[in-house]
Design a protein around this motif. Structure first.
Motif, PDB file in Angstrom:
ATOM      1  N   ARG A 106       3.502   5.903  -2.812  1.00 32.04           N
ATOM      2  CA  ARG A 106       4.579   6.532  -3.353  1.00 32.04           C
ATOM      3  C   ARG A 106       4.662   6.618  -4.952  1.00 32.04           C
ATOM      4  O   ARG A 106       5.098   7.821  -5.296  1.00 32.04           O
ATOM      5  CB  ARG A 106       5.687   5.855  -2.877  1.00 32.04           C
ATOM      6  CG  ARG A 106       6.997   6.823  -2.884  1.00 32.04           C
ATOM      7  CD  ARG A 106       8.511   5.846  -2.620  1.00 32.04           C
ATOM      8  NE  ARG A 106       8.611   5.228  -3.904  1.00 32.04           N
ATOM      9  CZ  ARG A 106       9.236   4.032  -4.191  1.00 32.04           C
ATOM     10  NH1 ARG A 106       9.879   3.591  -3.025  1.00 32.04           N
ATOM     11  NH2 ARG A 106       9.695   3.628  -5.296  1.00 32.04           N
ATOM     12  N   LEU A 107       4.432   5.388  -5.447  1.00 27.82           N
ATOM     13  CA  LEU A 107       4.244   5.801  -6.800  1.00 27.82           C
ATOM     14  C   LEU A 107       3.283   6.398  -7.453  1.00 27.82           C
ATOM     15  O   LEU A 107       3.435   7.395  -8.381  1.00 27.82           O
ATOM     16  CB  LEU A 107       4.115   4.277  -7.572  1.00 27.82           C
ATOM     17  CG  LEU A 107       5.396   3.185  -7.221  1.00 27.82           C
ATOM     18  CD1 LEU A 107       4.770   1.842  -7.689  1.00 27.82           C
ATOM     19  CD2 LEU A 107       6.362   3.671  -7.753  1.00 27.82           C
ATOM     20  N   ALA A 108       1.972   6.730  -6.871  1.00 27.87           N
ATOM     21  CA  ALA A 108       1.067   7.479  -7.458  1.00 27.87           C
ATOM     22  C   ALA A 108       1.560   8.923  -7.037  1.00 27.87           C
ATOM     23  O   ALA A 108       1.287   9.733  -7.729  1.00 27.87           O
ATOM     24  CB  ALA A 108      -0.193   7.375  -6.592  1.00 27.87           C
TER      25      ALA A 108
ATOM     26  N   ARG B 125       2.122  11.992  -9.995  1.00 26.55           N
ATOM     27  CA  ARG B 125       1.536  13.059 -10.050  1.00 26.55           C
ATOM     28  C   ARG B 125       2.502  14.169 -10.237  1.00 26.55           C
ATOM     29  O   ARG B 125       2.467  15.217 -10.874  1.00 26.55           O
ATOM     30  CB  ARG B 125       0.504  13.222  -8.664  1.00 26.55           C
ATOM     31  CG  ARG B 125      -0.892  12.463  -8.948  1.00 26.55           C
ATOM     32  CD  ARG B 125      -1.465  13.050  -7.744  1.00 26.55           C
ATOM     33  NE  ARG B 125      -0.984  12.946  -6.329  1.00 26.55           N
ATOM     34  CZ  ARG B 125      -0.886  11.678  -5.533  1.00 26.55           C
ATOM     35  NH1 ARG B 125      -1.765  10.612  -5.973  1.00 26.55           N
ATOM     36  NH2 ARG B 125      -0.386  11.709  -4.265  1.00 26.55           N
ATOM     37  N   GLN B 126       3.495  14.091  -9.347  1.00 23.74           N
ATOM     38  CA  GLN B 126       4.668  14.727  -9.466  1.00 23.74           C
ATOM     39  C   GLN B 126       5.399  14.948 -10.829  1.00 23.74           C
ATOM     40  O   GLN B 126       5.414  16.400 -11.194  1.00 23.74           O
ATOM     41  CB  GLN B 126       5.878  14.548  -8.404  1.00 23.74           C
ATOM     42  CG  GLN B 126       7.028  15.410  -8.403  1.00 23.74           C
ATOM     43  CD  GLN B 126       6.706  16.748  -7.699  1.00 23.74           C
ATOM     44  OE1 GLN B 126       5.568  16.851  -7.076  1.00 23.74           O
ATOM     45  NE2 GLN B 126       7.112  18.045  -8.228  1.00 23.74           N
ATOM     46  N   ARG B 127       5.492  13.867 -11.424  1.00 27.52           N
ATOM     47  CA  ARG B 127       5.813  13.931 -12.969  1.00 27.52           C
ATOM     48  C   ARG B 127       5.132  14.680 -13.788  1.00 27.52           C
ATOM     49  O   ARG B 127       5.385  15.419 -14.706  1.00 27.52           O
ATOM     50  CB  ARG B 127       6.278  12.429 -13.330  1.00 27.52           C
ATOM     51  CG  ARG B 127       7.640  12.065 -12.819  1.00 27.52           C
ATOM     52  CD  ARG B 127       8.173  10.637 -13.480  1.00 27.52           C
ATOM     53  NE  ARG B 127       6.948   9.747 -13.624  1.00 27.52           N
ATOM     54  CZ  ARG B 127       6.823   8.886 -12.504  1.00 27.52           C
ATOM     55  NH1 ARG B 127       7.806   8.716 -11.491  1.00 27.52           N
ATOM     56  NH2 ARG B 127       5.944   8.025 -12.687  1.00 27.52           N
ATOM     57  N   ALA B 128       3.878  14.382 -13.582  1.00 21.32           N
ATOM     58  CA  ALA B 128       2.863  15.141 -14.400  1.00 21.32           C
ATOM     59  C   ALA B 128       2.735  16.590 -14.242  1.00 21.32           C
ATOM     60  O   ALA B 128       2.595  17.213 -15.236  1.00 21.32           O
ATOM     61  CB  ALA B 128       1.392  14.454 -14.036  1.00 21.32           C
TER      62      ALA B 128
ATOM     63  N   MET C  83       0.977  -1.323   0.032  1.00 24.98           N
ATOM     64  CA  MET C  83       0.144   0.052   0.044  1.00 24.98           C
ATOM     65  C   MET C  83       0.819   1.386  -0.014  1.00 24.98           C
ATOM     66  O   MET C  83       0.683   2.195  -0.814  1.00 24.98           O
ATOM     67  CB  MET C  83      -0.641  -0.047   1.450  1.00 24.98           C
ATOM     68  CG  MET C  83      -2.060   1.214   1.304  1.00 24.98           C
ATOM     69  SD  MET C  83      -3.009   1.136   2.507  1.00 24.98           S
ATOM     70  CE  MET C  83      -2.037   1.034   3.974  1.00 24.98           C
ATOM     71  N   LYS C  84       2.012   1.305   0.766  1.00 26.36           N
ATOM     72  CA  LYS C  84       2.803   2.430   0.858  1.00 26.36           C
ATOM     73  C   LYS C  84       3.579   2.503  -0.624  1.00 26.36           C
ATOM     74  O   LYS C  84       3.651   3.819  -0.886  1.00 26.36           O
ATOM     75  CB  LYS C  84       3.641   2.139   1.965  1.00 26.36           C
ATOM     76  CG  LYS C  84       3.406   2.298   3.242  1.00 26.36           C
ATOM     77  CD  LYS C  84       4.352   2.113   4.345  1.00 26.36           C
ATOM     78  CE  LYS C  84       3.745   2.356   5.921  1.00 26.36           C
ATOM     79  NZ  LYS C  84       4.802   2.289   6.875  1.00 26.36           N
TER      80      LYS C  84
END
Length: 117
Positions: free
Chosen positions: A103-105, A109-112, A98-99
């Motif tokens: 983190r991947l999400a 979002r940061q890359r987007a 879950m963590k």
């Protein structure tokens, strides 16, 4: 509430096998008895079932032993301990997964955001 553990099951199956063998010997010694004949027929039906249970128990014990070895636990640990270790592992694995997904999400979002800037 009492809990049934694999060692209890194994012990009960072994005792049932012994009792069944004893009953078969007793019935064999009662030649000529109609009651013994009828009961022998019923006992004969139970014998393969008890043998099948013993085989399933052996498979279960083997699976427990294999799982204990896979988890790196002491070979002599109880099934109850092994299941608690397995449960803790699954709980920890689920939390870590879950963590990681969170983190991947966040990173996606940061890359987007960076790509849109």
């Amino acid at each position: 509430a009492s809990r049934l553990v694999p060692s209890d099951i194994s012990r009960e199956i072994k005792q049932t096998e012994v009792r069944l063998e004893s009953l078969q010997r007793l019935l064999a010694s009662a030649e000529g008895s109609k009651f013994a004949e009828k009961l022998s027929e019923r006992v004969a039906c139970l014998d393969p079932r008890v043998k099948a249970l013993a085989a399933q128990d052996a498979e279960m014990q083997s699976a427990i032993t294999d799982t204990v070895a896979y988890l790196g636990e002491r070979p002599a640990c109880t099934a109850r301990h092994m299941f608690s270790v397995l449960s803790e592992f699954l709980r920890s694995f689920s939390t870590a997964r879950m963590k990681l997904q969170e983190r991947l999400a966040r990173e996606a979002r940061q890359r987007a955001r960076e790509a849109n800037s």
